[in-house]
Enzyme design. Sequence first.
Site, PDB file in Angstrom:
ATOM      1  N   ARG A   1      -2.722   8.367   3.547  1.00  0.00           N
ATOM      2  CA  ARG A   1      -2.990   9.248   4.683  1.00  0.00           C
ATOM      3  C   ARG A   1      -1.707   9.736   5.365  1.00  0.00           C
ATOM      4  O   ARG A   1      -1.749  10.636   6.194  1.00  0.00           O
ATOM      5  CB  ARG A   1      -3.896   8.540   5.695  1.00  0.00           C
ATOM      6  CG  ARG A   1      -5.354   8.532   5.263  1.00  0.00           C
ATOM      7  CD  ARG A   1      -6.207   7.629   6.118  1.00  0.00           C
ATOM      8  NE  ARG A   1      -6.024   6.211   5.773  1.00  0.00           N
ATOM      9  CZ  ARG A   1      -6.607   5.222   6.411  1.00  0.00           C
ATOM     10  NH1 ARG A   1      -7.375   5.452   7.445  1.00  0.00           N
ATOM     11  NH2 ARG A   1      -6.419   3.966   6.016  1.00  0.00           N
TER      12      ARG A   1
ATOM     13  N   ASN B   1     -10.696  -7.017  14.270  1.00  0.00           N
ATOM     14  CA  ASN B   1      -9.677  -7.824  13.605  1.00  0.00           C
ATOM     15  C   ASN B   1      -8.346  -7.086  13.664  1.00  0.00           C
ATOM     16  O   ASN B   1      -8.208  -5.995  13.125  1.00  0.00           O
ATOM     17  CB  ASN B   1     -10.105  -8.020  12.132  1.00  0.00           C
ATOM     18  CG  ASN B   1      -9.019  -8.689  11.312  1.00  0.00           C
ATOM     19  OD1 ASN B   1      -8.289  -9.541  11.813  1.00  0.00           O
ATOM     20  ND2 ASN B   1      -8.919  -8.301  10.040  1.00  0.00           N
TER      21      ASN B   1
ATOM     22  N   ASN C   1      -2.039   4.158  10.346  1.00  0.00           N
ATOM     23  CA  ASN C   1      -2.601   4.597   9.068  1.00  0.00           C
ATOM     24  C   ASN C   1      -2.329   6.065   8.766  1.00  0.00           C
ATOM     25  O   ASN C   1      -2.624   6.546   7.685  1.00  0.00           O
ATOM     26  CB  ASN C   1      -4.117   4.342   9.054  1.00  0.00           C
ATOM     27  CG  ASN C   1      -4.422   2.855   9.118  1.00  0.00           C
ATOM     28  OD1 ASN C   1      -3.808   2.054   8.416  1.00  0.00           O
ATOM     29  ND2 ASN C   1      -5.343   2.469   9.979  1.00  0.00           N
TER      30      ASN C   1
ATOM     31  N   THR D   1      -6.166  -6.604   0.102  1.00  0.00           N
ATOM     32  CA  THR D   1      -5.287  -7.470   0.907  1.00  0.00           C
ATOM     33  C   THR D   1      -5.338  -8.950   0.468  1.00  0.00           C
ATOM     34  O   THR D   1      -4.340  -9.661   0.591  1.00  0.00           O
ATOM     35  CB  THR D   1      -5.627  -7.347   2.406  1.00  0.00           C
ATOM     36  OG1 THR D   1      -7.046  -7.361   2.579  1.00  0.00           O
ATOM     37  CG2 THR D   1      -5.089  -6.058   2.983  1.00  0.00           C
TER      38      THR D   1
ATOM     39  N   GLN E   1       3.147  -6.821  -6.077  1.00  0.00           N
ATOM     40  CA  GLN E   1       1.727  -6.775  -6.437  1.00  0.00           C
ATOM     41  C   GLN E   1       1.575  -5.601  -7.407  1.00  0.00           C
ATOM     42  O   GLN E   1       1.751  -4.446  -7.011  1.00  0.00           O
ATOM     43  CB  GLN E   1       0.898  -6.539  -5.158  1.00  0.00           C
ATOM     44  CG  GLN E   1      -0.596  -6.572  -5.374  1.00  0.00           C
ATOM     45  CD  GLN E   1      -1.358  -6.122  -4.105  1.00  0.00           C
ATOM     46  OE1 GLN E   1      -0.768  -5.585  -3.164  1.00  0.00           O
ATOM     47  NE2 GLN E   1      -2.654  -6.340  -4.094  1.00  0.00           N
TER      48      GLN E   1
ATOM     49  N   GLY F   1       0.816  -1.214   0.000  1.00  0.00           N
ATOM     50  CA  GLY F   1       0.000   0.000   0.000  1.00  0.00           C
ATOM     51  C   GLY F   1       0.850   1.265   0.000  1.00  0.00           C
ATOM     52  O   GLY F   1       2.006   1.260   0.424  1.00  0.00           O
TER      53      GLY F   1
HETATM   54  C1  UD1 Z   1      -6.995  -3.987   7.583  1.00  0.00           C
HETATM   55  C2  UD1 Z   1      -8.069  -5.066   7.697  1.00  0.00           C
HETATM   56  C3  UD1 Z   1      -8.949  -4.771   8.901  1.00  0.00           C
HETATM   57  C4  UD1 Z   1      -8.107  -4.708  10.149  1.00  0.00           C
HETATM   58  C5  UD1 Z   1      -6.943  -3.718  10.000  1.00  0.00           C
HETATM   59  C6  UD1 Z   1      -5.982  -3.891  11.157  1.00  0.00           C
HETATM   60  C7  UD1 Z   1      -8.562  -5.849   5.392  1.00  0.00           C
HETATM   61  C8  UD1 Z   1      -9.521  -5.748   4.267  1.00  0.00           C
HETATM   62  N1  UD1 Z   1      -8.860  -5.092   6.466  1.00  0.00           N
HETATM   63  O1  UD1 Z   1      -7.650  -2.749   7.342  1.00  0.00           O
HETATM   64  O2  UD1 Z   1      -9.949  -5.778   9.045  1.00  0.00           O
HETATM   65  O3  UD1 Z   1      -8.920  -4.349  11.271  1.00  0.00           O
HETATM   66  O4  UD1 Z   1      -6.221  -3.949   8.777  1.00  0.00           O
HETATM   67  O5  UD1 Z   1      -4.962  -2.938  11.146  1.00  0.00           O
HETATM   68  O6  UD1 Z   1      -7.607  -6.571   5.310  1.00  0.00           O
HETATM   69  N2  UD1 Z   1      -1.941  -3.828   1.335  1.00  0.00           N
HETATM   70  C9  UD1 Z   1      -1.340  -4.467   0.265  1.00  0.00           C
HETATM   71  N3  UD1 Z   1      -1.979  -4.521  -0.930  1.00  0.00           N
HETATM   72  C10 UD1 Z   1      -3.219  -4.001  -1.124  1.00  0.00           C
HETATM   73  C11 UD1 Z   1      -3.840  -3.360  -0.028  1.00  0.00           C
HETATM   74  C12 UD1 Z   1      -3.168  -3.301   1.198  1.00  0.00           C
HETATM   75  O7  UD1 Z   1      -0.208  -4.957   0.386  1.00  0.00           O
HETATM   76  O8  UD1 Z   1      -3.737  -4.117  -2.251  1.00  0.00           O
HETATM   77  C13 UD1 Z   1      -1.209  -3.768   2.610  1.00  0.00           C
HETATM   78  C14 UD1 Z   1      -0.965  -2.352   3.093  1.00  0.00           C
HETATM   79  O9  UD1 Z   1       0.292  -1.903   2.664  1.00  0.00           O
HETATM   80  C15 UD1 Z   1      -1.020  -2.480   4.621  1.00  0.00           C
HETATM   81  C16 UD1 Z   1      -1.871  -3.712   4.850  1.00  0.00           C
HETATM   82  O10 UD1 Z   1      -1.989  -4.381   3.608  1.00  0.00           O
HETATM   83  O11 UD1 Z   1       0.260  -2.695   5.177  1.00  0.00           O
HETATM   84  C17 UD1 Z   1      -3.256  -3.367   5.375  1.00  0.00           C
HETATM   85  O12 UD1 Z   1      -3.889  -2.495   4.480  1.00  0.00           O
HETATM   86  P1  UD1 Z   1      -4.688  -1.229   4.988  1.00  0.00           P
HETATM   87  O13 UD1 Z   1      -5.205  -0.504   3.805  1.00  0.00           O
HETATM   88  O14 UD1 Z   1      -3.904  -0.466   5.981  1.00  0.00           O
HETATM   89  O15 UD1 Z   1      -5.937  -1.965   5.705  1.00  0.00           O
HETATM   90  P2  UD1 Z   1      -6.888  -1.399   6.830  1.00  0.00           P
HETATM   91  O16 UD1 Z   1      -7.937  -0.552   6.198  1.00  0.00           O
HETATM   92  O17 UD1 Z   1      -6.113  -0.812   7.928  1.00  0.00           O
HETATM   93 CA    CA Z   2      -3.936  -0.370   8.273  1.00  0.00          CA
END
Ligand code: UD1
Ligand code: CA
Length: 426
Positions: free
Chosen positions: A16, A172, A230, A79, A73, A12
Site C-alpha cells: 500500500r 491488538n 500501512n 506474522t 523469511q 513485508g
Molecule cells: C497486524 C496484526 C493485527 C494488529 C496490527 C497492528 C497479525 C495477523 N495482525 O495486522 O492484529 O492489529 O498488526 O498494527 O499479526 N510481516 C512479516 N512477514 C509476513 C507478514 C508480515 O514480517 O509474512 C511483518 C510486516 O512487515 C509488518 C508486520 O509484520 O511490519 C505486520 O504485518 P502487517 O501486514 O502490517 O499486519 P496488519 O495487517 O497491520
Molecule cells: Ca501493519
Amino acid sequence: MKNLNAVILAAGEGTRMKSNCPKILHKLGSKPMLGHVMDNVQAGGIKNIFVITGYKSSMVETYVGKKAKCLQQKKLLGTADAVWQLKNEAILKKKDAKILVIYGDTPLISAQTIQDLLKTHESKKAGCTLLTVKIKDPTGYGRIVRNGAGKIIKIVEENDADVYQKAIEEINVGLYVFNVLELFEAIKRIKPNNKKKEYYLTDVIEQMRKKNLAINSVETIDQDEILGVNSRVGLVRAYEIWRLRIVENIINQGVTIVDPKTTYIDENVKIGKDTVVYPFTVIEKDVVIGEDCTIGPFCRIRAGCKVADDVSLGNFVELNRSEVGSHTRIKHQSYIGDTKVSQKVNVGAGTIVANYDGKNKNKTIIDTGAFIGTGTILVAPVKVGKQAMTGAGAVVTKNKNVPDKAIVVGVPAKILKKVKKVKGKR
Ligand code: UD1
Ligand code: CA
C-alpha cells in the site's frame, strides 16, 4: 528480566506504500521506521534483537548492520511464520527465554510502554502479555475478543471478523511478550484458516488458551503511539505525531516555538532556554542551539550544526556543517556552508559561502567581530580576519584571506585599507 530478547517483524513489502523501498525503510524524520522501532526496543532495555527480513532483504540488512541479527523469511506466509524463523536460535532454547514481538511498522511505541509490558509479564504468570487500546475507529486492526469474565480468548483480524466483532473497539496493537517455549508450541498448531490464507501470529492467543495458558493485557490510553503505518497517509500521520512530541519536549525545556505546526525539528536537537523559534523553520538532527537566540522565520539549520548563545538567524538563512559563535547576526538570505563563524560577527543580507568547487567542500572561517557586507561571496577555502570588513557585493576569492582589521571591496576583492574603528554598535 533474564533471558529477554526481541524480534521485529519487517519482512513485508508494504504494497500500500506503492514504493520500490520496503515499507519499514520509509523515514520518520531522518530515520527509517525500522530504526525508530530498534531504538525504542533498545531504550526499553532489550539488548538481543532479531529482525525478520523478506522483501528486499539485503536493503534491510544493510540498514540494520550490526545493531541486530537479521533472519530471512523466504516466503511471506504471515506474522506467525515470520516469528517461526527464530526456531533454530540457540539463545531462545534456554528454558526461561522470553521474547518481545513488535512490528516494524509501529514506530511510535515508546520505550516506556515496552517496559510497562515487560513488567506486567514478569509480575503475572502468563503465556503471553499483550498491549491493547480502545479506539473509536478500529478499522484495519485485529479485534480483542473477551469472554463473559473479561478474559481474552482470541484475536480476530478485520478481514475475518463478523459484524459483532467488527464493532469491538479494543484492538491488538501488535506488541507482545511471550515465553518462547510456549510460543513455539502454539505456532506449530496454527493453521492458515483465514481469508488471507496466512499464518497469523494473533492465532497464537487462541492456541495458548486451549492449553490453559493465561493471556494478560496492558491497556494503553495513548491512541497515538499505537499507530500502525500501512500507507503513505499513515506515514504522514505518524510523522506528525512524532514531530509534535519532539517540539513539545523542546518547549518544555524553556524554548518558545511560535508555531509548532510549521516547525520541523528532528531528533536529538538541543535548544537553550529563552530561544525563540519562528514559523517555517527546519532544524535537523543533532543540532545544538544556545540560549536567547532568535531563529527564523524560514530558517534551515542542517544536521549537526552548532549555534552559541544570543545568535540571530533570520529568514532564508541556511547553515550547513557550520558553527556560529555567540552574539553573531546572520539575518537575511544567506548560505553558510562548512564555515566557522566566530563571536560578534555581522553577516550582511545575501551573503553566500561558496564552499563547493565541484570536487571538494572547502572550509571558511569568519573571525571574531568581522563585518561581512551585503551580497558578499566568500569562495572557500578562505578566512576573514578579526574585525575585518567586506564591502557590498565583494567576491573574496579562494585562499585570498582577509587580514585582521582589513577592508576589502570589489570583484575579486582587494584590500582598500585597514579598519580604524569597527562599524556597528558591537
Ligand atoms: C497486524 C496484526 C493485527 C494488529 C496490527 C497492528 C497479525 C495477523 N495482525 O495486522 O492484529 O492489529 O498488526 O498494527 O499479526 N510481516 C512479516 N512477514 C509476513 C507478514 C508480515 O514480517 O509474512 C511483518 C510486516 O512487515 C509488518 C508486520 O509484520 O511490519 C505486520 O504485518 P502487517 O501486514 O502490517 O499486519 P496488519 O495487517 O497491520
Ligand atoms: Ca501493519
